[in-house]
Design an enzyme around this catalytic site. Structure first.
Site, PDB file in Angstrom:
ATOM      1  N   ASP A  30       0.858  -1.185   0.000  1.00 40.92           N
ATOM      2  CA  ASP A  30       0.000   0.000   0.000  1.00 40.92           C
ATOM      3  C   ASP A  30       0.903   1.246   0.000  1.00 40.92           C
ATOM      4  O   ASP A  30       1.876   1.315   0.754  1.00 40.92           O
ATOM      5  CB  ASP A  30      -0.891  -0.008   1.248  1.00 40.92           C
ATOM      6  CG  ASP A  30      -2.057   0.954   1.145  1.00 40.92           C
ATOM      7  OD1 ASP A  30      -3.203   0.501   1.201  1.00 40.92           O
ATOM      8  OD2 ASP A  30      -1.820   2.179   1.013  1.00 40.92           O
ATOM      9  N   ILE A  31       0.592   2.199  -0.874  1.00 37.81           N
ATOM     10  CA  ILE A  31       1.467   3.384  -0.981  1.00 37.81           C
ATOM     11  C   ILE A  31       1.116   4.479   0.045  1.00 37.81           C
ATOM     12  O   ILE A  31       1.802   5.491   0.110  1.00 37.81           O
ATOM     13  CB  ILE A  31       1.474   3.988  -2.412  1.00 37.81           C
ATOM     14  CG1 ILE A  31       0.074   4.309  -2.893  1.00 37.81           C
ATOM     15  CG2 ILE A  31       2.225   3.070  -3.369  1.00 37.81           C
ATOM     16  CD1 ILE A  31       0.052   5.153  -4.163  1.00 37.81           C
ATOM     17  N   GLN A  93     -14.730   2.492   1.733  1.00 41.31           N
ATOM     18  CA  GLN A  93     -14.003   1.839   0.635  1.00 41.31           C
ATOM     19  C   GLN A  93     -13.693   2.917  -0.394  1.00 41.31           C
ATOM     20  O   GLN A  93     -14.594   3.591  -0.902  1.00 41.31           O
ATOM     21  CB  GLN A  93     -14.839   0.723  -0.008  1.00 41.31           C
ATOM     22  CG  GLN A  93     -14.068  -0.004  -1.113  1.00 41.31           C
ATOM     23  CD  GLN A  93     -14.849  -1.138  -1.785  1.00 41.31           C
ATOM     24  OE1 GLN A  93     -16.005  -1.405  -1.437  1.00 41.31           O
ATOM     25  NE2 GLN A  93     -14.228  -1.788  -2.753  1.00 41.31           N
ATOM     26  N   HIS A  99     -10.132  -5.616  -2.322  1.00 49.23           N
ATOM     27  CA  HIS A  99      -8.757  -5.765  -1.815  1.00 49.23           C
ATOM     28  C   HIS A  99      -8.796  -6.116  -0.342  1.00 49.23           C
ATOM     29  O   HIS A  99      -9.579  -5.559   0.423  1.00 49.23           O
ATOM     30  CB  HIS A  99      -7.912  -4.505  -2.059  1.00 49.23           C
ATOM     31  CG  HIS A  99      -8.566  -3.236  -1.623  1.00 49.23           C
ATOM     32  ND1 HIS A  99      -9.562  -2.616  -2.352  1.00 49.23           N
ATOM     33  CD2 HIS A  99      -8.387  -2.477  -0.527  1.00 49.23           C
ATOM     34  CE1 HIS A  99      -9.951  -1.527  -1.734  1.00 49.23           C
ATOM     35  NE2 HIS A  99      -9.264  -1.423  -0.597  1.00 49.23           N
ATOM     36  N   HIS A 101      -6.674  -5.948   3.015  1.00 50.86           N
ATOM     37  CA  HIS A 101      -5.518  -5.305   3.652  1.00 50.86           C
ATOM     38  C   HIS A 101      -4.877  -6.286   4.630  1.00 50.86           C
ATOM     39  O   HIS A 101      -5.584  -6.910   5.435  1.00 50.86           O
ATOM     40  CB  HIS A 101      -5.962  -4.106   4.500  1.00 50.86           C
ATOM     41  CG  HIS A 101      -6.574  -2.961   3.751  1.00 50.86           C
ATOM     42  ND1 HIS A 101      -5.865  -1.825   3.427  1.00 50.86           N
ATOM     43  CD2 HIS A 101      -7.835  -2.758   3.286  1.00 50.86           C
ATOM     44  CE1 HIS A 101      -6.668  -0.959   2.808  1.00 50.86           C
ATOM     45  NE2 HIS A 101      -7.869  -1.508   2.707  1.00 50.86           N
TER      46      HIS A 101
HETATM   47  P1  AMP Z   1      -9.906   1.213   0.939  1.00 56.22           P
HETATM   48  O1  AMP Z   1     -10.594   1.219  -0.398  1.00 56.22           O
HETATM   49  O2  AMP Z   1     -10.409   2.312   1.850  1.00 56.22           O
HETATM   50  O3  AMP Z   1      -9.949  -0.135   1.630  1.00 56.22           O
HETATM   51  O4  AMP Z   1      -8.394   1.542   0.743  1.00 56.22           O
HETATM   52  C1  AMP Z   1      -7.769   1.659  -0.509  1.00 56.22           C
HETATM   53  C2  AMP Z   1      -6.301   1.532  -0.261  1.00 56.22           C
HETATM   54  O5  AMP Z   1      -5.640   1.503  -1.510  1.00 56.22           O
HETATM   55  C3  AMP Z   1      -5.698   2.680   0.557  1.00 56.22           C
HETATM   56  O6  AMP Z   1      -5.021   2.144   1.689  1.00 56.22           O
HETATM   57  C4  AMP Z   1      -4.732   3.334  -0.436  1.00 56.22           C
HETATM   58  O7  AMP Z   1      -3.572   3.809   0.189  1.00 56.22           O
HETATM   59  C5  AMP Z   1      -4.421   2.188  -1.368  1.00 56.22           C
HETATM   60  N1  AMP Z   1      -3.996   2.600  -2.706  1.00 56.22           N
HETATM   61  C6  AMP Z   1      -4.624   3.449  -3.535  1.00 56.22           C
HETATM   62  N2  AMP Z   1      -3.958   3.547  -4.710  1.00 56.22           N
HETATM   63  C7  AMP Z   1      -2.885   2.736  -4.605  1.00 56.22           C
HETATM   64  C8  AMP Z   1      -1.809   2.399  -5.474  1.00 56.22           C
HETATM   65  N3  AMP Z   1      -1.709   2.936  -6.708  1.00 56.22           N
HETATM   66  N4  AMP Z   1      -0.877   1.520  -5.047  1.00 56.22           N
HETATM   67  C9  AMP Z   1      -0.976   0.989  -3.812  1.00 56.22           C
HETATM   68  N5  AMP Z   1      -1.964   1.260  -2.942  1.00 56.22           N
HETATM   69  C10 AMP Z   1      -2.907   2.123  -3.321  1.00 56.22           C
END
Ligand code: AMP
Ligand code: ZN
Length: 139
Positions: A30-31, A93, A99, A101
């Site tokens: 995760d970035i 989300q 995804h 985590h």
């Molecule tokens: P969520 O949809 O709230 O469960 O979280 C989405 C996750 O995706 C967040 O923790 C972001 O930091 C992560 N994220 C978004 N874009 C990228 C990317 N290009 N590469 C890696 N992680 C990402």
């Protein structure tokens, strides 16, 4: 899916810090990490959430989570690893591609807010009624 950033990562159109891949899933860092080693595992096939993902992809995600969590344990020796998966904008989300985590906590890191809710005993009658409602909706 055209405008999905995680589909673009799967297709190699966007970069990622890949840690694991098999025919069904991809795992990458995760970035915006909550902690060191915060890793996402996604299906290669686009599915928005738990309601959409296929049983085979869901199985593959969870088998991969065991492999990746084992590697995280080996590499980082964390105090623990939380797994979290959000379904719907109402629970924050942000990326609408399923995804999972994996969020480790190392011994030099503060407690994870996602694991630190307070236990407060609920209303047993309301809990029973809600459980029955869910149970009755199962097909
Ligand atoms: P969520 O949809 O709230 O469960 O979280 C989405 C996750 O995706 C967040 O923790 C972001 O930091 C992560 N994220 C978004 N874009 C990228 C990317 N290009 N590469 C890696 N992680 C990402
Ligand atoms: Zn997608």
């Amino acid at each position: 899916m055209e405008d999905c950033i995680f589909c673009k990562i799967v297709k190699g159109e966007l970069p990622c810090f890949k840690v694991y891949e098999d025919e069904r899933v991809l795992a990458f860092e995760d970035i915006n990490p909550i902690s060191k080693g915060h890793t996402l595992i996604i299906p290669k096939n686009h599915a928005e959430n738990l309601w959409q993902i296929s049983p085979d992809d869901l199985t593959a995600i969870h088998l991969a989570s065991k492999k990746v969590a084992t590697a995280i344990k080996q590499a980082l020796n964390p105090l623990g690893v939380a797994t979290l998966q959000l379904n719907g904008k109402g629970v924050n989300q942000l990326v609408m591609h399923y995804h999972l985590h994996l969020v480790p906590r190392s011994d030099d890191e503060p407690e994870l807010s996602i694991t630190a809710w307070e236990l407060e005993q609920g209303d047993m009658e309301a809990i029973r009624a809600t459980g029955e409602k869910i149970s009755a909706a199962l097909v």
